[in-house]
Design a protein around this motif. Structure first.
Motif, PDB file in Angstrom:
ATOM      1  N   LEU A   3       6.822   9.342 -12.562  1.00 52.40           N
ATOM      2  CA  LEU A   3       7.919   9.144 -13.518  1.00 52.40           C
ATOM      3  C   LEU A   3       7.497   8.228 -14.667  1.00 52.40           C
ATOM      4  O   LEU A   3       7.949   8.376 -15.805  1.00 52.40           O
ATOM      5  CB  LEU A   3       9.147   8.578 -12.793  1.00 52.40           C
ATOM      6  CG  LEU A   3       9.853   9.595 -11.886  1.00 52.40           C
ATOM      7  CD1 LEU A   3      10.848   8.913 -10.956  1.00 52.40           C
ATOM      8  CD2 LEU A   3      10.581  10.658 -12.711  1.00 52.40           C
ATOM      9  N   THR A   4       6.584   7.288 -14.379  1.00 53.29           N
ATOM     10  CA  THR A   4       6.087   6.421 -15.458  1.00 53.29           C
ATOM     11  C   THR A   4       5.329   7.265 -16.478  1.00 53.29           C
ATOM     12  O   THR A   4       5.454   7.049 -17.693  1.00 53.29           O
ATOM     13  CB  THR A   4       5.160   5.322 -14.891  1.00 53.29           C
ATOM     14  OG1 THR A   4       5.858   4.615 -13.882  1.00 53.29           O
ATOM     15  CG2 THR A   4       4.732   4.345 -15.976  1.00 53.29           C
ATOM     16  N   TYR A   5       4.550   8.228 -15.984  1.00 50.29           N
ATOM     17  CA  TYR A   5       3.861   9.093 -16.953  1.00 50.29           C
ATOM     18  C   TYR A   5       4.873   9.914 -17.755  1.00 50.29           C
ATOM     19  O   TYR A   5       4.658  10.192 -18.928  1.00 50.29           O
ATOM     20  CB  TYR A   5       2.828   9.981 -16.244  1.00 50.29           C
ATOM     21  CG  TYR A   5       1.612   9.174 -15.852  1.00 50.29           C
ATOM     22  CD1 TYR A   5       0.945   8.403 -16.807  1.00 50.29           C
ATOM     23  CD2 TYR A   5       1.135   9.137 -14.552  1.00 50.29           C
ATOM     24  CE1 TYR A   5      -0.133   7.613 -16.474  1.00 50.29           C
ATOM     25  CE2 TYR A   5       0.050   8.345 -14.208  1.00 50.29           C
ATOM     26  CZ  TYR A   5      -0.582   7.586 -15.179  1.00 50.29           C
ATOM     27  OH  TYR A   5      -1.644   6.800 -14.864  1.00 50.29           O
ATOM     28  N   LEU A   6       6.000  10.244 -17.110  1.00 50.65           N
ATOM     29  CA  LEU A   6       7.032  10.982 -17.848  1.00 50.65           C
ATOM     30  C   LEU A   6       7.592  10.108 -18.980  1.00 50.65           C
ATOM     31  O   LEU A   6       7.801  10.577 -20.101  1.00 50.65           O
ATOM     32  CB  LEU A   6       8.158  11.401 -16.891  1.00 50.65           C
ATOM     33  CG  LEU A   6       9.323  12.155 -17.540  1.00 50.65           C
ATOM     34  CD1 LEU A   6       8.846  13.496 -18.095  1.00 50.65           C
ATOM     35  CD2 LEU A   6      10.464  12.392 -16.552  1.00 50.65           C
ATOM     36  N   VAL A   7       7.771   8.804 -18.699  1.00 51.31           N
ATOM     37  CA  VAL A   7       8.367   7.964 -19.747  1.00 51.31           C
ATOM     38  C   VAL A   7       7.351   7.636 -20.848  1.00 51.31           C
ATOM     39  O   VAL A   7       7.731   7.153 -21.915  1.00 51.31           O
ATOM     40  CB  VAL A   7       9.044   6.707 -19.146  1.00 51.31           C
ATOM     41  CG1 VAL A   7       8.064   5.622 -18.767  1.00 51.31           C
ATOM     42  CG2 VAL A   7      10.085   6.147 -20.101  1.00 51.31           C
ATOM     43  N   ALA A   8       6.068   7.919 -20.604  1.00 50.58           N
ATOM     44  CA  ALA A   8       5.094   7.755 -21.700  1.00 50.58           C
ATOM     45  C   ALA A   8       5.202   8.935 -22.685  1.00 50.58           C
ATOM     46  O   ALA A   8       4.804   8.814 -23.846  1.00 50.58           O
ATOM     47  CB  ALA A   8       3.675   7.648 -21.152  1.00 50.58           C
ATOM     48  N   VAL A   9       5.767  10.069 -22.204  1.00 51.12           N
ATOM     49  CA  VAL A   9       5.825  11.267 -23.067  1.00 51.12           C
ATOM     50  C   VAL A   9       6.607  11.013 -24.365  1.00 51.12           C
ATOM     51  O   VAL A   9       6.124  11.346 -25.457  1.00 51.12           O
ATOM     52  CB  VAL A   9       6.386  12.485 -22.279  1.00 51.12           C
ATOM     53  CG1 VAL A   9       6.655  13.666 -23.197  1.00 51.12           C
ATOM     54  CG2 VAL A   9       5.422  12.860 -21.165  1.00 51.12           C
ATOM     55  N   PRO A  10       7.818  10.397 -24.293  1.00 51.22           N
ATOM     56  CA  PRO A  10       8.512  10.161 -25.564  1.00 51.22           C
ATOM     57  C   PRO A  10       7.717   9.299 -26.537  1.00 51.22           C
ATOM     58  O   PRO A  10       7.869   9.433 -27.761  1.00 51.22           O
ATOM     59  CB  PRO A  10       9.815   9.472 -25.157  1.00 51.22           C
ATOM     60  CG  PRO A  10       9.660   9.085 -23.735  1.00 51.22           C
ATOM     61  CD  PRO A  10       8.658  10.008 -23.144  1.00 51.22           C
ATOM     62  N   SER A  11       6.867   8.421 -26.004  1.00 55.44           N
ATOM     63  CA  SER A  11       6.048   7.618 -26.923  1.00 55.44           C
ATOM     64  C   SER A  11       4.982   8.492 -27.579  1.00 55.44           C
ATOM     65  O   SER A  11       4.647   8.301 -28.751  1.00 55.44           O
ATOM     66  CB  SER A  11       5.404   6.438 -26.198  1.00 55.44           C
ATOM     67  OG  SER A  11       6.399   5.538 -25.791  1.00 55.44           O
TER      68      SER A  11
END
Ligand code: HAS
Length: 552
Positions: free
Chosen positions: A282-290
Motif C-alpha cells: 500500500l505504501t508503493y500505492l501511495v507513491a503513485v500519486p507523487s
C-alpha cells in the motif's frame, strides 16, 4: 466580507511563523551540537528538550497552522462563501492555547519525549492535555471547512469542486480519518500513564500512533501539491497540464495514505510479516500519486517554458524565470527537493532494505527533504503571495526575496546529502553523539567500524543546516517587517482566480464515496494487526521518566 475568516487566517499565519522561528532556532543549535568538531551549544538534557520542541513546533504545529491559514483563504476566496465563524474561531483558540500549553511543558523540561512521545517515556499530564486540546481545535476547524464545502456543493449541483478546494478537502479528510486513533492513544493510554503511572502496552500504542503518523505526512504534502497544481501555473500565466490527473492524484492520496503505518514498524516484534508486507504494497500505492504529480508538474513547466519561447528538448527549462521570480523559484526548488526525498522514501518503504536505514540519520535526511524541503519551501514561497493578500502590506526589500529560496534549497540539498550518506554508514538519529564517548575518543574512533567515517558527512550536514537556517532567518525577518511595516498592497480589481475554471462534476466529485473507499481499505489493513495484538493479549510496561541522554 470575510472578516472572521481573515482574522483566523491571519492569527494562524502569524502563529505559524512564530513556531517556525522557535523550532528553527533549536534545529540550528542541534545540528551543530551533534556534529563532531563543531561548537557544542547544548547539553544532553537541552538537546532532548530542544529536539522535542523542534519536532513538535515544526513538524506538527508550523505545518498545521500554515495549512489552516491556507485552507481558510482558499475556501473563502475560491468558493466565495462564508465559513462557520464560531466553529472556526473556537478551533483556532483551542489550537493556539493547546500549543502554548505544550510549549510550556516542553520548555520547563517536563516533556522530553520527542515529537513521537513513544511510551513508556513519561511526560507531564500538561503535555498530553495540550495535545488533546490541539486535536479538538483541529477537528472544529476541519468541521468548518467540510461544512463550507458541503454547503457550496448544495448551492452548486452538478458543478465540479474547484481544484484548490479539492486539495483542501483531501487534506482535511486525511486529517479527520487519521486522528481518532491518535486521540485514543493520547486520552486512554498516555494521559492515564502520566496521571496515574498506569502501564502502557507499547506495541498497541505504536500501532495507533503510526495509524496517524503516516497520513500526517500527506496532510503536510497535499497542500503543497495543491499549490504546485494551482499557484505555480498561475505564476507562470498558465494552467495545470492535466486537471483530471491532478484530481486522480488527490483521490489516490485520500484512499491510500492512511493504511500504511506499519512501514514505520518493520522492526517492531509482534506484528505478522504478512501484515507488514501488505502495508509495504500500500505504501508503493501511495507513491503513485507523487509520480503522477511529477509528470503533471513537469508537463506544466514545459508548457509554460514553451509559451515563453523555449525551443528544443531543453530550451523550455532555461526559458522559465529561474532566479527572477521568488515564488516560482521557491516552489520549483521545493519540488526538486521532494523528488530526491521521494526516492529515499521508496527505499524506506522496502520491507527488507528498511532494516539498513531504520533509525539512522538517513531517515533524518529523508524527512528534512520532504517536510523541510518540499513542503516548507513551498509554504515559504507561497507566503510571498499570501502575506500581502491577507495583511494588505507588500513585502519590503523585494530584491532580497530571491535569496530566501536559494539559501533554503542549497542548504537543504547539502544537509540532505550529508545525512543520507551518514545514515548509510549507520550514524544513529536522535542521539546526542557528543556524549556518546566514541566520538571524543580518538582510539575508539579509529577502531570502531564506520564511526570515523560519519564525521565528514555529519559536518557536511551541519554546513547545510547553517545555510538553510540563514535562509529561514532572512525569510522570517522580511516577513515580520512586511506584516507590520510593509508598504500598502492593493489587489488590482481582477477577482482572485486560483484554480482552472470549474466544469461539470465527475466521478472525482463524489466525495462521500471516496471517503467510503478509503475507510474500507483502512479497515482491511488495520483490522488484521489489531486482531493479532488484542487476541494475543496486552503486556503493559511501567512508565519511565527520560533523563538527558536516556531520552532517545
Ligand atoms: Fe516518509 C519516515 C516512506 C513521503 C516524512 N517520512 C518519515 C518520517 C517523516 C517522513 C517525518 O516506508 C520520519 C518519522 C519518524 O520520526 O520516525 N515517505 C515514504 C514514502 C514516501 C514518503 C514511500 N515522507 C514522505 C513525505 C513526507 C515524509 C511526503 C513529509 C511531507 N517515510 C517512509 C518510511 C519511513 C518514513 C518507510 C520510515 C522509515 C523508518 O525506518 O523509520 C512517498 O510518498 C514518496 C513518493 C515520492 C516520489 C517522488 C516523486 C517526485 C516528484 C518531484 C518531481 C521532480 C523532479 C525534478 C523529477 C516517488 C513529485 C528533479 C528530481 C530530482 C530527483 C533531481
Amino acid at each position: 466580507k470575510f472578516r472572521i475568516e481573515d482574522r483566523v487566517a491571519k492569527v494562524a499565519l502569524v502563529f505559524s511563523y512564530v513556531l517556525l522561528l522557535l523550532g528553527g532556532l533549536f534545529g540550528f543549535l542541534q545540528v551543530l551540537s551533534r556534529t563532531p568538531g563543531m561548537p557544542k551549544l547544548e547539553t544532553a538534557q537541552l538537546y532532548y528538550e530542544g529536539l522535542t520542541l523542534h519536532g513538535v513546533a515544526l513538524a506538527i504545529l508550523w505545518t498545521a497552522f500554515f495549512i489552516v491559514a491556507l485552507a481558510v483563504f482558499v475556501i473563502t476566496r475560491e468558493l466565495n462563501i462564508n465559513m462557520n465563524g464560531p466553529l472556526l474561531r473556537a478551533g483556532c483558540i483551542l489550537a493556539v492555547v493547546g500549543s502554548l500549553m505544550g510549549a510550556v511543558a516542553i520548555l520547563s523540561g517536563q516533556a522530553t519525549v520527542l515529537y513521537t512521545f513513544y511510551p513508556p517515556l513519561q511526560a507531564s499530564p500538561l503535555f498530553f492535555i495540550a495535545l488533546a486540546i490541539i486535536l479538538i481545535g483541529t477537528w472544529f476547524i476541519g468541521a468548518a471547512v467540510l461544512e463550507a464545502i458541503w454547503r457550496w456543493k448544495k448551492l452548486n449541483p452538478g458543478k465540479e469542486v474547484p481544484l484548490a478546494t479539492y486539495g483542501v478537502f483531501t487534506t482535511i479528510a486525511i486529517w479527520l480519518l487519521a486522528t481518532p486513533p491518535l486521540a485514543y492513544a493520547v486520552l486512554f493510554r498516555s494521559l492515564p500513564m502520566s496521571l496515574f503511572n498506569a502501564p502502557v502496552d507499547v506495541l498497541e500504542w505504536r500501532l495507533w500512533f503510526w495509524f496517524f503518523g503516516h497520513p500526517l505526512v500527506y496532510f503536510w504534502l497535499v497542500p503543497a501539491v495543491t499549490i504546485w497544481y494551482t499557484i505555480l501555473p498561475r505564476v507562470l500565466g498558465t494552467e495545470v497540464f492535466s486537471k483530471t490527473a491532478a484530481k486522480a492524484a488527490f483521490m489516490l492520496y485520500l484512499i491510500a495514505s492512511v493504511p500504511v503505518g506499519l512501514h514505520h514498524q518493520f522492526v517492531d516484534p509482534g506484528v505478522h510479516p504478512v501484515y507488514k508486507y501488505l502495508h509495504t504494497v500500500l505504501t508503493y500505492l501511495v507513491a503513485v500519486p507523487s509520480f503522477i504529480t511529477a509528470f503533471n508538474v513537469i508537463a506544466t513547466l514545459e508548457k509554460a517554458g514553451r509559451m515563453r519561447g523555449g525551443k528544443g528538448l531543453f530550451g523550455w527549462i532555461t526559458a522559465l524565470p529561474w532566479g527572477k521570480d521568488p515564488v516560482f523559484t521557491g516552489i520549483t526548488f521545493a519540488i526538486i527537493l521532494f523528488g530526491i526525498a521521494g526516492f529515499s522514501g521508496v527505499v524506506n518503504a522496502s520491507f527488507n532494505v528498511n532494516y539498513n536505514v531504520h533509525n539512522t540519520a538517513w531517515v533524518v535526511g529523508h524527512f528534512h527533504l520532504t517536510v523541510g524541503g518540499g513542503v516548507t519551501l513551498t509554504f515559504i514561497a507561497t507566503s510571498f503571495l499570501l502575506v500581502p493578500l491577507l495583511f494588505g502590506r507588500d513585502y519590503v526589500a523585494k530584491k532580497l526575496l530571491i535569496a530566501v529560496p536559494t539559501l533554503w534549497f542549497v542548504g537543504q540539498l547539502i544537509f540532505g546529502i550529508g545525512y543520507h550518506v551518514a545514515g548509510l554508514l549507520h550514524a544513529p538519529r536522535r542521539t546526542f553523539t557528543a556524549e556518546a564517548g566514541y566520538l571524543n575518543d580518538p582510539n575508539l574512533l579509529n577502531t570502531l567500524h564506520l564511526v570515523g567515517q560519519w564525521t565528514p558527512w555529519l559536518q557536511l550536514g551541519a554546513i547545510g543546516g547553517v545555510i538553510f537556517a540563514l535562509g529561514g532567518a532572512l525569510f522570517l525577518l522580511l516577513t515580520f517587517v512586511s506584516i507590520f511595516k510593509g508598504p500598502p498592497f492593493r489587489m488590482d480589481g481582477a477577482a482572485l482566480q486560483i484554480s482552472p475554471t470549474p466544469e461539470k462534476a465527475t466521478f472525482f466529485d463524489r466525495l462521500g464515496l471516496l471517503v467510503g473507499i478509503a475507510l474500507v481499505i483502512i479497515i482491511i489493513a488495520y483490522s488484521l494487526p489489531a486482531i493479532e495484538i488484542y487476541t494475543r493479549g496486552l503486556s503493559p510496561a511501567p512508565p519511565y521518566w527520560p533523563t538527558g541522554a536516556a531520552a532517545g
